[in-house]
Motif scaffolding. Structure first.
Motif, PDB file in Angstrom:
ATOM      1  N   ASP A   1       0.804  -1.220   0.000  1.00  0.00           N
ATOM      2  CA  ASP A   1       0.000   0.000   0.000  1.00  0.00           C
ATOM      3  C   ASP A   1       0.829   1.259   0.000  1.00  0.00           C
ATOM      4  N   CYS A   2       0.253   2.329  -0.540  1.00  0.00           N
ATOM      5  CA  CYS A   2       0.851   3.648  -0.352  1.00  0.00           C
ATOM      6  C   CYS A   2       0.867   3.925   1.149  1.00  0.00           C
ATOM      7  N   ALA A   3      -0.300   3.833   1.756  1.00  0.00           N
ATOM      8  CA  ALA A   3      -0.411   3.984   3.212  1.00  0.00           C
ATOM      9  C   ALA A   3      -1.240   2.830   3.746  1.00  0.00           C
TER      10      ALA A   3
ATOM     11  N   MET B   1       5.742   4.455  -9.884  1.00  0.00           N
ATOM     12  CA  MET B   1       4.435   4.969  -9.468  1.00  0.00           C
ATOM     13  C   MET B   1       4.461   6.482  -9.233  1.00  0.00           C
ATOM     14  N   HIS B   2       5.421   6.938  -8.409  1.00  0.00           N
ATOM     15  CA  HIS B   2       5.296   8.283  -7.851  1.00  0.00           C
ATOM     16  C   HIS B   2       5.602   9.419  -8.805  1.00  0.00           C
ATOM     17  N   GLY B   3       6.273   9.117  -9.906  1.00  0.00           N
ATOM     18  CA  GLY B   3       6.512  10.178 -10.889  1.00  0.00           C
ATOM     19  C   GLY B   3       5.405  10.262 -11.923  1.00  0.00           C
TER      20      GLY B   3
ATOM     21  N   VAL C   1       6.605  -1.057  -6.040  1.00  0.00           N
ATOM     22  CA  VAL C   1       5.284  -0.679  -6.539  1.00  0.00           C
ATOM     23  C   VAL C   1       4.241  -0.546  -5.436  1.00  0.00           C
ATOM     24  N   GLU C   2       3.297   0.372  -5.685  1.00  0.00           N
ATOM     25  CA  GLU C   2       2.151   0.492  -4.778  1.00  0.00           C
ATOM     26  C   GLU C   2       1.041  -0.388  -5.313  1.00  0.00           C
ATOM     27  N   LEU C   3       0.715  -1.406  -4.540  1.00  0.00           N
ATOM     28  CA  LEU C   3      -0.270  -2.378  -5.009  1.00  0.00           C
ATOM     29  C   LEU C   3      -1.129  -2.848  -3.856  1.00  0.00           C
TER      30      LEU C   3
ATOM     31  N   CYS D   1      -4.722   7.436   0.010  1.00  0.00           N
ATOM     32  CA  CYS D   1      -3.535   8.181  -0.352  1.00  0.00           C
ATOM     33  C   CYS D   1      -3.322   8.058  -1.855  1.00  0.00           C
ATOM     34  N   ASP D   2      -2.255   7.421  -2.313  1.00  0.00           N
ATOM     35  CA  ASP D   2      -2.034   7.308  -3.748  1.00  0.00           C
ATOM     36  C   ASP D   2      -2.773   6.107  -4.329  1.00  0.00           C
ATOM     37  N   PRO D   3      -3.089   6.179  -5.644  1.00  0.00           N
ATOM     38  CA  PRO D   3      -3.755   5.064  -6.319  1.00  0.00           C
ATOM     39  C   PRO D   3      -2.823   3.866  -6.472  1.00  0.00           C
TER      40      PRO D   3
ATOM     41  N   ALA E   1       2.947   6.133   8.137  1.00  0.00           N
ATOM     42  CA  ALA E   1       3.171   7.587   8.235  1.00  0.00           C
ATOM     43  C   ALA E   1       3.378   8.171   6.844  1.00  0.00           C
ATOM     44  N   LYS E   2       2.738   9.281   6.564  1.00  0.00           N
ATOM     45  CA  LYS E   2       2.792   9.889   5.234  1.00  0.00           C
ATOM     46  C   LYS E   2       3.310  11.316   5.262  1.00  0.00           C
ATOM     47  N   PRO E   3       4.242  11.646   4.359  1.00  0.00           N
ATOM     48  CA  PRO E   3       4.641  13.047   4.205  1.00  0.00           C
ATOM     49  C   PRO E   3       3.552  13.782   3.415  1.00  0.00           C
TER      50      PRO E   3
END
Ligand code: TRP
Ligand code: MN
Length: 454
Positions: free
Chosen positions: A77-79, A358-360, A400-402, A430-432, A123-125
């Motif tokens: 997960d992203c978060a 993912m993040h870019g 990867v965020e999955l 948070c992110d997809p 924890a997320k920035p």
């Protein structure tokens, strides 16, 4: 781990608190300083979540990746959320990572180092300390270990007791991961049978050949009577962004075997793009722990910055110590990555290079969803492999965020999720994330890249 008769080199313990005097970013305003001291004192006495020996073993595995003899698969997960720490969801994520790993193991003909963005990714920035909705401004959501997602003043107030809840949630998640990966669930033959279902779907016709080849390899092993223990178990490592210092510091303990400090909240931690200031608190703290660590690198990274990061974080050039996780964006990776690879190649350092595709590649749809196009994700991975081919360095892994569930958060893939469909099951706070099928498809595509390497 914190036995009193351990010899600790002079200055080590003081050093672990040097970050307190340095500029620091992305920490919550807890309000109640006394409550924070109580919680961190309690946390520092709770048992470690991982053992330093396992952390060393991971470092050895990553040294193999750096040398081009293994490949890293890091996902989750992203978060993570506290509510999401259910048996079903944890199982589905582990299952997805294992399914991806089988395909990659076959294609790369190399060991795959399996790592979850799990059991502590709480924890997320945030880009802003506050969020405004309909004229109401409240503190931003910083992840379940800090505050609640619900948009009320009460929920958004940072609550130190969440740090302990984060620890206990990480502990039960890791416990289940260990059970799944050691107790029979991760049997290679079983995991492959799940993949067969995926490849039999007409939409995934392209991947049928590889799936059939793996099938034959497994049948061959069975016919030959190969039934060894390593077919039944996997090593699975935990990781998260090392961000919240009131969690990371109390979880850092002195290893009774060596007298060295280890962050025992996870096997691997990474420092985010937003907190990796060379003279900031995070870089100082993480430079002092013995775990393998990651650093996220965005498109504005210069060769000079990379050299400085290496000197500060890996002065001894320890194999497996340092991983660079690049998140460039599919449009620029072919331009910005090669010079960084070349600069490091010329030096005496040998970090692991991992692609975070993912993040870019975030976009917002006209109907307001934060999403990513599957094709952009794939294109960034391809650009990553091309860059390494060009400079003759080793593409060491993907991050990867999955999720293992059938969510609809990223556009495209063989199910062809479109902008309208996003609404049907968009669950990320948070992110997809890539859903189960998109993750498997990515694994097959990365497999093609790996297989084409020689
Ligand atoms: N233990 C081996 C490995 O981790 C083989 C293996 C067993 C495996 N189960 C697996 C590989 C599941 C990938 C996925 O590589
Ligand atoms: Mn994210």
């Amino acid at each position: 781990m914190t036995e009193s008769n351990v010899t600790v080199a002079p200055g080590v313990l003081d050093g672990l608190d040097a970050w307190r005097d340095l500029p620091i970013k992305q920490q919550p305003d807890w309000g109640d300083a006394e409550a924070v001291s109580r919680v961190t004192a309690e946390l520092s006495k709770l048992p470690p979540l991982v053992f330093a020996g396992e952390v060393d073993q991971l470092k050895d595995r990553l040294a193999q990746v750096a040398a081009g003899n293994a490949f890293l698969l890091q996902g989750g997960d992203c978060a993570e959320t506290f509510d999401g720490a259910t048996a079903d969801r944890i199982r589905n994520r582990v299952k997805t990572i294992l399914q991806m790993a089988v395909v990659l193991t076959y294609a790369a003909a190399m060991p795959i180092v399996k790592m979850g963005r799990m059991a502590g990714q709480f924890a997320k920035p945030r880009s802003s300390d506050h969020e405004t909705r309909d004229g109401v401004t409240l503190p931003a959501y910083r992840g379940d270990i800090v505050n609640g997602y619900e948009f009320t003043a009460e929920s958004r107030q940072a609550d130190p007791s969440r740090i302990l809840q984060g620890y206990h949630t990480a502990a039960s998640t890791l416990n289940l991961i260990r059970a799944f990966t050691q107790g029979g669930f991760a049997d290679l033959r079983e995991v492959h049978s799940w993949n067969r279902g995926f490849a039999e779907n007409p939409a995934n016709k392209r991947y049928e050949t590889v799936a059939k080849e793996i099938d034959r390899a497994i049948k061959f092993m069975a016919a030959a009577g190969a039934d060894f223990d390593s077919l039944k178990r996997v090593e699975f490592y935990s990781s998260h962004e090392g961000l919240l210092m009131d969690y990371e510091r109390p979880m850092t303990r002195i290893d009774s075997r060596t007298g060295n400090p280890y962050n025992t909240s996870a096997h691997f931690v990474w420092i985010g793009e937003r907190t990796r200031d060379l003279d900031g608190a995070h870089i100082d703290f993480f430079s002092r722990i013995s775990n393998p660590i990651g650093i996220k690198l965005g498109p504005s990274t210069t060769p000079k910055m990379v050299h400085r990061l290496i000197d500060i974080l890996d002065p001894q050039r320890t194999p497996g110590r340092l991983t660079f996780i690049t998140r460039m964006g599919s449009g620029v990776i072919r331009d910005v990555l090669p010079p960084l690879l070349a600069a490091v190649k010329e030096s005496d350092a040998l970090p692991v290079w991992v692609s975070d595709p993912m993040h870019g590649n975030g976009i917002t749809t006209p109907n307001g969803y934060k999403t990513r196009r599957f094709d952009d994700v794939v294109d960034e991975v391809k650009g990553f492999f091309e860059a390494h081919r060009q400079v003759d360095t080793f593409p060491g892994g993907i991050h990867v965020e999955l999720t293992g569930d059938d969510v609809t958060e990223c556009l495209g893939g063989s199910e062809m999720i479109d902008e309208e469909t996003l609404a049907s099951r968009y669950e990320s706070l948070c992110d997809p994330r890539l859903n189960h099928k998109q993750s498997l498809e990515l694994a097959f595509l990365v497999a093609e890249e790996l297989a084409a390497r020689d």
